[in-house]
Design an enzyme around this catalytic site. Structure first.
Site, PDB file in Angstrom:
ATOM      1  N   GLY A  69      44.093  24.959  41.781  1.00 38.35           N
ATOM      2  CA  GLY A  69      44.399  23.497  42.051  1.00 38.35           C
ATOM      3  C   GLY A  69      43.374  22.595  41.150  1.00 38.35           C
ATOM      4  CD  GLU A  85      43.942  20.955  37.657  1.00 37.32           C
ATOM      5  OE1 GLU A  85      43.517  22.274  37.526  1.00 37.32           O
ATOM      6  OE2 GLU A  85      43.355  19.966  37.579  1.00 37.32           O
ATOM      7  CD  GLU A  89      41.979  26.059  38.427  1.00 36.01           C
ATOM      8  OE1 GLU A  89      42.446  26.958  39.294  1.00 36.01           O
ATOM      9  OE2 GLU A  89      41.706  24.967  38.982  1.00 36.01           O
ATOM     10  N   PRO A 106      39.121  11.600  55.829  1.00 38.22           N
ATOM     11  CG  PRO A 106      39.742  10.234  57.117  1.00 38.22           C
ATOM     12  CD  PRO A 106      39.890  11.795  56.769  1.00 38.22           C
ATOM     13  CD  GLU A 134      36.997  38.483  38.011  1.00 37.10           C
ATOM     14  OE1 GLU A 134      37.921  38.827  37.856  1.00 37.10           O
ATOM     15  OE2 GLU A 134      36.132  38.822  37.253  1.00 37.10           O
TER      16      GLU A 134
END
Length: 184
Positions: A69, A85, A89, A106, A134
């Site tokens: 993410g 993403e 990755e 928040p 990894e």
């Protein structure tokens, strides 16, 4: 991070009560600093009953196994963000299936986290060695041997055990939207 100067006119900001909260506001123009916000996305990618995980190289979560993410860029849709993403990755190509979770935290920076169930398209996991060291597909049994982040455990259970229905993008929401996208 404190905001000290107006982003519109450069004037020094002052503290002012607006809407029941003390906010940084410009005494010269209408600028109000409403706060700091962060929108992140996470991917749950299944292949052969295994979940795609990555091991983080940096804090927060250094050394923990998580779902891939990252953060949304200013002019990027949420679905193009999560596809990018995962590819960056892990080298795995995916397609958005649906949103299955929404996190809200928040704080000094208000974090919102959108979790997507993704369809695996192609590729074998290879860590990018910049953000993750990894990457691989793991079953729940294999995950028990890894240092998996608590939040990722919960997300894994959503997708593997609970068969979440979630929200899909409605390409024809039926109302003019001026760039808004509706997930329902």
């Amino acid at each position: 991070m404190n905001i000290n100067f107006c982003m519109n006119c450069g004037q020094a900001l002052e503290d002012r009560e607006i809407g029941g909260e003390v906010r940084r506001a410009c005494p010269e123009c209408s600028f109000v600093h409403w706060g700091n916000y962060s929108v992140g996305v996470g991917a749950l990618v299944m292949k052969d009953d295994k979940l795609l995980l990555v091991r983080r190289m940096h804090d927060p979560g250094k050394g923990k196994w998580t779902n891939p993410g990252g953060f949304i860029e200013q002019h990027e849709t949420i679905e193009s963000t999560i596809v990018r993403e995962v590819l960056e990755e892990t080298g795995v190509n995916v397609r958005v299936n649906r949103i299955i979770g929404l996190g809200d935290k928040p704080g000094r920076v208000h974090d919102t986290y959108i979790t997507f169930l993704m369809d695996y398209v192609s590729g074998e996991p290879i860590a990018d060695r910049m953000e993750v060291d990894e990457a691989g597909f793991y079953s729940l049994e294999e995950m028990k041997q890894l240092d998996v982040a608590d939040f990722t455990w919960k997300l894994a259970q959503l997708v593997i055990n609970e068969n979440q229905k979630g929200f899909q993008l409605n390409e024809q929401p039926g109302v003019p939207s001026n760039g808004y996208r509706l997930w329902q």
